[in-house]
Design an enzyme around this catalytic site. Structure first.
Site, PDB file in Angstrom:
ATOM      1  N   ARG A 170      -0.920  -9.844  13.087  1.00  0.00           N
ATOM      2  CA  ARG A 170      -1.241  -8.794  12.281  1.00  0.00           C
ATOM      3  C   ARG A 170      -2.394  -8.885  11.287  1.00  0.00           C
ATOM      4  O   ARG A 170      -3.330  -8.150  10.926  1.00  0.00           O
ATOM      5  CB  ARG A 170      -0.167  -8.288  11.523  1.00  0.00           C
ATOM      6  CG  ARG A 170       0.722  -7.268  12.349  1.00  0.00           C
ATOM      7  CD  ARG A 170       2.000  -6.901  11.769  1.00  0.00           C
ATOM      8  NE  ARG A 170       1.772  -5.931  10.795  1.00  0.00           N
ATOM      9  CZ  ARG A 170       2.926  -5.528   9.628  1.00  0.00           C
ATOM     10  NH1 ARG A 170       3.749  -6.203   9.576  1.00  0.00           N
ATOM     11  NH2 ARG A 170       2.485  -4.856   8.900  1.00  0.00           N
ATOM     12  N   LYS A 191       0.871  -1.047  -0.069  1.00  0.00           N
ATOM     13  CA  LYS A 191      -0.169   0.012   0.051  1.00  0.00           C
ATOM     14  C   LYS A 191       0.641   1.309  -0.072  1.00  0.00           C
ATOM     15  O   LYS A 191       0.516   2.271  -0.840  1.00  0.00           O
ATOM     16  CB  LYS A 191      -0.852   0.032   1.172  1.00  0.00           C
ATOM     17  CG  LYS A 191      -1.968  -0.965   1.168  1.00  0.00           C
ATOM     18  CD  LYS A 191      -2.939  -0.820   2.291  1.00  0.00           C
ATOM     19  CE  LYS A 191      -2.534  -0.974   3.534  1.00  0.00           C
ATOM     20  NZ  LYS A 191      -1.702  -2.342   3.824  1.00  0.00           N
ATOM     21  N   ARG A 227      13.609  -8.672  11.986  1.00  0.00           N
ATOM     22  CA  ARG A 227      13.001  -7.980  13.013  1.00  0.00           C
ATOM     23  C   ARG A 227      11.828  -8.849  13.497  1.00  0.00           C
ATOM     24  O   ARG A 227      11.324  -9.509  12.915  1.00  0.00           O
ATOM     25  CB  ARG A 227      12.578  -6.666  12.661  1.00  0.00           C
ATOM     26  CG  ARG A 227      13.619  -5.807  11.979  1.00  0.00           C
ATOM     27  CD  ARG A 227      12.958  -4.488  11.638  1.00  0.00           C
ATOM     28  NE  ARG A 227      11.599  -4.547  11.020  1.00  0.00           N
ATOM     29  CZ  ARG A 227      10.804  -3.580  11.066  1.00  0.00           C
ATOM     30  NH1 ARG A 227      11.219  -2.152  11.500  1.00  0.00           N
ATOM     31  NH2 ARG A 227       9.512  -3.640  10.585  1.00  0.00           N
ATOM     32  N   ARG A 274      11.662 -10.690   4.906  1.00  0.00           N
ATOM     33  CA  ARG A 274      12.607  -9.401   5.038  1.00  0.00           C
ATOM     34  C   ARG A 274      13.657  -9.685   6.002  1.00  0.00           C
ATOM     35  O   ARG A 274      13.659 -10.339   7.038  1.00  0.00           O
ATOM     36  CB  ARG A 274      11.807  -8.321   5.450  1.00  0.00           C
ATOM     37  CG  ARG A 274      10.717  -7.843   4.394  1.00  0.00           C
ATOM     38  CD  ARG A 274       9.973  -6.563   5.437  1.00  0.00           C
ATOM     39  NE  ARG A 274       8.767  -6.229   4.489  1.00  0.00           N
ATOM     40  CZ  ARG A 274       7.659  -5.651   4.895  1.00  0.00           C
ATOM     41  NH1 ARG A 274       7.731  -5.086   6.222  1.00  0.00           N
ATOM     42  NH2 ARG A 274       6.810  -5.100   4.186  1.00  0.00           N
TER      43      ARG A 274
END
Length: 220
Positions: free
Chosen positions: A172, A13, A161, A127
């Site tokens: 989430r 987004k 992370r 990531r």
């Protein structure tokens, strides 16, 4: 155009919002940017939001709505805007409708970026971030470093992370399904939702979005 951008975490987004705002020449209004700006400028709303955040609490809807109202009232948003991260739930969507109605304007579209859940997990959990420079981010599949675990730019250690762990990503997603996804049905009832696939190259997704928005506008 007045557009709301929705989609699960990891849908891209933020990237698409920046590109679409440039193409459509309307300001990109991000909830994160609103919070940071109000807090750094120490506005009354910023101080209020910070008091909740410092206490480890969620910022109430009315504070977020007030920040969004203030930003949408600025001159550069007179002819349109792209909202990213707001509204986050049906109550905020109803409040936005009321704000726009008071200004005698309406939303043109709600752009829904659709991504399969497994792809979301793959995108975020893959990531790897440099411990030396947080802006140096790699991905184990899409943009791997030349040497595993080592930053190409500075040689720092790459790590995952806590926010990017699979467990956190799935939590989430649960929050998204529970709180934010219902706004899609809310806006579908108003005939505003334009859904596109957010899979593929970034440029391709941008063009897909622009094409879908244009076809939707032409059909009205």
């Amino acid at each position: 155009m007045r557009i709301v951008l929705v989609g699960p975490p990891g849908a891209g987004k933020g990237t698409q919002a920046v590109r679409l705002s440039e193409e459509l020449r309307i300001p990109h209004i991000s909830t994160g940017d609103l919070f940071r700006a109000n807090i750094s400028q120490q506005t009354e709303l910023g101080k209020l939001a910070k008091s909740y955040m410092d206490a480890g609490n969620l910022v109430p809807d009315e504070v977020t709505i007030a920040m969004a109202e203030d930003r949408m009232g600025q001159p550069d948003a007179e002819n349109g805007f792209l909202l990213d991260g707001f509204p986050r739930n049906v109550s905020q969507a109803e409040a936005l409708d009321e704000l726009l109605e008071n200004e005698n304007v309406t939303l043109d579209a709600v752009l829904d970026l659709e991504v399969p859940e497994d792809e979301v997990v793959k995108r975020i959990a893959g990531r790897r971030t440099c411990r030396n420079k947080s802006e140096h981010v790699f991905h184990v599949t899409y943009s791997p470093p030349k040497k595993e675990g080592v930053c190409d730019v500075c040689g720092g250690e790459l790590y995952q992370r806590d926010d990017d762990s699979e467990g956190t990503v799935r939590k989430r997603l649960e929050v998204y399904h529970t709180q934010t996804e219902p706004i899609i049905d809310y806006y579908k009832a108003q005939g505003l939702v334009v859904t596109i696939s957010a899979l593929g190259p970034v440029d391709e997704i941008t063009q897909r979005a622009l094409g879908a928005l244009k076809r939707d506008e032409d059909a009205k």
